[in-house]
Design an enzyme around this catalytic site. Sequence first.
Site, short mmCIF file in Angstrom:
data_model
loop_
_atom_site.label_atom_id
_atom_site.label_comp_id
_atom_site.label_asym_id
_atom_site.label_seq_id
_atom_site.Cartn_x
_atom_site.Cartn_y
_atom_site.Cartn_z
N LYS A 192 0.85 -1.11 -0.13
CA LYS A 192 -0.06 -0.06 0.11
C LYS A 192 0.80 1.09 -0.08
O LYS A 192 1.52 1.63 0.85
CB LYS A 192 -0.80 0.15 1.31
CG LYS A 192 -1.77 1.23 1.26
CD LYS A 192 -2.67 1.73 2.58
CE LYS A 192 -1.93 2.89 3.18
NZ LYS A 192 -1.91 3.86 2.51
N GLU A 266 10.55 0.71 9.97
CA GLU A 266 11.63 1.87 9.54
C GLU A 266 11.00 2.94 9.75
O GLU A 266 10.09 3.72 9.11
CB GLU A 266 12.04 1.70 8.15
CG GLU A 266 12.76 0.43 7.74
CD GLU A 266 14.09 0.08 7.95
OE1 GLU A 266 14.69 1.11 8.28
OE2 GLU A 266 14.53 -1.06 7.79
N CYS A 300 13.86 10.62 6.02
CA CYS A 300 13.97 10.16 7.32
C CYS A 300 15.16 10.36 7.90
O CYS A 300 15.37 10.68 9.02
CB CYS A 300 13.62 8.73 7.22
SG CYS A 300 14.51 7.87 6.05
N GLU A 397 11.26 15.63 14.62
CA GLU A 397 11.35 15.56 13.24
C GLU A 397 10.31 16.50 12.65
O GLU A 397 9.18 16.31 13.02
CB GLU A 397 11.10 14.21 12.94
CG GLU A 397 11.19 13.64 11.53
CD GLU A 397 11.04 12.41 11.08
OE1 GLU A 397 9.80 12.05 11.60
OE2 GLU A 397 11.45 11.76 10.18
P1 NAP Z 1 3.14 7.92 8.10
O1 NAP Z 1 1.92 9.07 8.41
O2 NAP Z 1 3.35 7.13 9.45
O3 NAP Z 1 2.39 6.95 7.04
C1 NAP Z 1 3.22 6.00 6.37
C2 NAP Z 1 2.26 4.94 5.78
O4 NAP Z 1 1.49 4.34 6.84
C3 NAP Z 1 1.40 5.45 4.91
O5 NAP Z 1 1.12 4.53 3.74
C4 NAP Z 1 0.09 5.68 5.53
O6 NAP Z 1 -1.17 5.77 4.92
C5 NAP Z 1 0.01 4.54 6.35
N1 NAP Z 1 -0.63 4.53 7.59
C6 NAP Z 1 -0.92 5.71 8.29
N2 NAP Z 1 -1.47 5.31 9.70
C7 NAP Z 1 -1.80 4.05 9.56
C8 NAP Z 1 -2.18 2.97 10.55
N3 NAP Z 1 -2.81 3.53 11.56
N4 NAP Z 1 -2.24 1.81 10.08
C9 NAP Z 1 -1.61 1.47 8.51
N5 NAP Z 1 -1.24 2.07 7.80
C10 NAP Z 1 -1.02 3.52 8.53
O7 NAP Z 1 4.36 8.58 7.58
P2 NAP Z 1 4.49 9.53 6.18
O8 NAP Z 1 3.91 10.96 6.53
O9 NAP Z 1 3.90 8.84 5.11
O10 NAP Z 1 6.05 9.52 6.02
C11 NAP Z 1 6.69 10.24 6.94
C12 NAP Z 1 7.41 9.42 7.86
O11 NAP Z 1 8.09 8.26 7.26
C13 NAP Z 1 8.62 10.10 8.69
O12 NAP Z 1 8.52 9.93 10.09
C14 NAP Z 1 9.92 9.54 8.15
O13 NAP Z 1 11.12 9.96 8.97
C15 NAP Z 1 9.70 8.25 7.95
N6 NAP Z 1 10.40 7.51 7.06
C16 NAP Z 1 11.38 6.63 7.31
C17 NAP Z 1 12.17 5.78 6.64
C18 NAP Z 1 13.19 4.91 7.10
O14 NAP Z 1 13.67 3.97 6.34
N7 NAP Z 1 13.28 4.75 8.34
C19 NAP Z 1 12.28 6.21 5.22
C20 NAP Z 1 11.32 7.17 4.81
C21 NAP Z 1 10.31 7.63 5.59
P3 NAP Z 1 -1.83 7.10 4.29
O15 NAP Z 1 -0.69 7.77 3.73
O16 NAP Z 1 -2.84 6.72 3.73
O17 NAP Z 1 -2.00 7.98 5.49
#
Ligand code: NAP
Length: 815
Positions: A192, A266, A300, A397
Amino acid sequence: MGVLEIFKSLDYGPAPESSLAANAWLDDHERKFGLFINNEWVRPKGVEYYPSFNPANGELLAETTQAGQPEVDLAVTAARRAFEIWSKTPGSVRARYLYAIARNIQKHHRLLAVLESMDNGKPIRESRDIDVPLLARHFYYHAGWSQLMETELHDYQPVGVVGQIIPWNFPLLMLAWKIAPAIAMGNTVLLKPASYTRLTALLFAEIVAEAGLPPGVINVITGSSKAGTMIVTHPDVDKIAFTGSTDVGRTLRRQTAGSGKKLSLELGGKSPFIVFDDADLDGAVEGVVDAIWFNQGQVCCAGSRLLVQENIAGRFLQKLERRMETMRVGDPLDKCIDMGAIVDRTQWETVDMWVKRGAEEGGEVFQPSIDLPDKGLFYPPTLIKNLDPAAETVQEEIFGPVLVSLNFRTPAEAIALANNTRYGLAASLWSENINLALDVASKLKAGSVWVNCTNLFDAASGFGGYRESGFGREGGREGLFEYLRPAWQPRPRPDYAPADAKADKDSWGAHIPARPTLPDANKANGRELPRVDRTPKMYIGGKQVRPDEQYTRPIFSVKGKLIGQVGDGNRKDIRNAVEAAHAAHTAKPGWAMRHGYNRSQILFFIAENLQARSDEFAERIRLSTGCSAALARSEVELAIERLFLYAAWADKYGGSVQETTLHGVTVGVNEPLGVVGIACPDEFPLLAFVSLMAPAIARGNTVVMIPSEKHPLSATDFYQVLDTSDVPPGVVNIVTGDRDYLTKTLIQHEDVDAVWYFGPARGSYYVEHESAANMKRTWVSYGIRRDWTSAEQGAGHEFLHEATQVKNIWVPTGE
Ligand code: NAP
């Protein structure tokens, strides 16, 4: 006009990349997309559609489907069916498919890059030169692992159907990091993408089908976080691989607790970028640009905390501000811009809110006086100086183009500031002094450390976090284990879910201190003298100490005869043990900093001393468990063999040089986790205790052991073996008592880095559930017994893997 004048007045002309092919692809699909399941577009009736906009100009790109439960079920069924065939397909055949995918990605390179920039807002320079080449590289690299799986990973099997959830900042790259290792190892996936960016995942699905991948191996479903929850909680999904924010990661940890699903997380970061006074300052300034303004800071591992040595801070920040004045922010499809658009209005507002918060917290905000386009979600590169290290803007962050800066005086202060965060994803450090740089690199708590470089990635090197940046690695050999299970182990399917969550949670690990029982023999009967009481104490910090509350618990043989007493440990005993375990790390030389040779000598010495007392240990086991004398003797013999095994591994599992594309050296170091709390099972009380303790300490961890609750006497006898084997104080601590009560304290302790729990399904559920508070790494048995006597189940790579975390240190070489 003189040459100088010409240089001063030179300006960039527009250099737009064509969006014709991307628009044609969108038009071909009438800008309305279904879900990609079984290599086909599925357009369920009655579902909602959701628009996708180009953040650089606000134009509608397309609409995609919001998947609900029936669609998630359909995709899981497709993946399950495909798994039955794909997992049995020879690795060499799967390698051909991965190779075909990699080739087809390269053929669609430009289309993928342009669509990625249109959907996400990132500069075409980055999507074309970084994201898409790395996408292909991951499939090539993992085609190789697929080829080698049968010979190099024969002790492992695929996990099954994998649910993968990715964020919006690197839609294609995140997809590659997840899908390539999963399918290479014989798993099938449903992925997804994030709601802000889902178009390139759909294009990728088509490219994969075109490459001939069998139906159902890769399925892409679009939808909101609700669809994410449906994937996470689906009973037929065997593993969840998630990249996203730490808060959502925490939710997923709780939702999957106790289910037997594998999980890799991650998560977020607030990575330090450290500049020492002997660094190449101009190089470091360019490094900062890459660290925090790459992908508009929506990275990230962005170097979002700049730490500069005080004596050069003024000069360095001046150079940086001057450089910021030359940055170009604009149309992502223009090949000459440095920064594109922020992904969405909500994210833009969050970034702006943080900049205002930084100013309120006393920071001095600098933004260059550069032009931004009138239309679209653009934000200027921003620097906030003079903040307090504890300021929220420094700790949280921001996930945007905002850098905060702090000063330090000494290397020790730089390390302390760098590690002063709940995260641990990456770090970049700049110094021309190789001794200093490598010493600091070894002391930083982060999964990737870049020396005189930043934001380098390659499929041959694992990426992932320490602490609240999550657990698991993506890439490299280390990343494969996220998609593998030991060959002997079926997917655990424990049947435990609390009916009344609150009451159940409160009652798990609730503790009533044991009543001391006076052994009959202790009572003077008028003729005999009372026996001298010998109640084993706790073993904490290398000393035998009485339990905090002084209570003891009676220990009975299987026949119900009282055979001894042990201390009944409580929260304070655990606290003291954790303190001692920590101190063993900070002592000079700390346990982790000792040579593997030294640790191996100590393990050999423990084995030698156990051997010397083997009859006594065998007799204790026979009495406690009621097993035959021969079985008891073989348990002791096997425990000695395990000590020899991990003495051997103490200096042979340090890591490896990773064969990345870097011109230089990338070293993958297997670092210890830190303080590990270990709750032992009741079966094989000595063997299981040793089989868990030995790999942990061999690899530099210090441990708090909770021995078998029923048969703890072998462990309390073991103190004396430890005492005579040169084990430094605090490396092994032993607290006897109620397993679940003591484990509950360990799992809630902020300074415990990992908890291993070999006990019932209920306890396994709570260990995983409660670990979400600070994202401890856990290893639990789900109430399933393993055969501790077997070399396959009671020892080996699985144990070493659980005892370590990989840090990759990148050092470029050459001019
Ligand atoms: P996010 O809000 O946590 O969402 C990530 C993914 O999870 C999206 O596909 C989101 O869907 C889905 N999601 C949200 N709530 C969920 C739930 N309760 N159950 C299942 N899935 C759920 O993060 P983001 O804003 O997209 O990305 C930014 C974050 O990613 C930052 O904190 C960044 O540091 C982190 N990141 C980490 C890495 C790494 O390798 N460590 C790499 C890249 C990014 P929707 O979009 O539909 O809400």
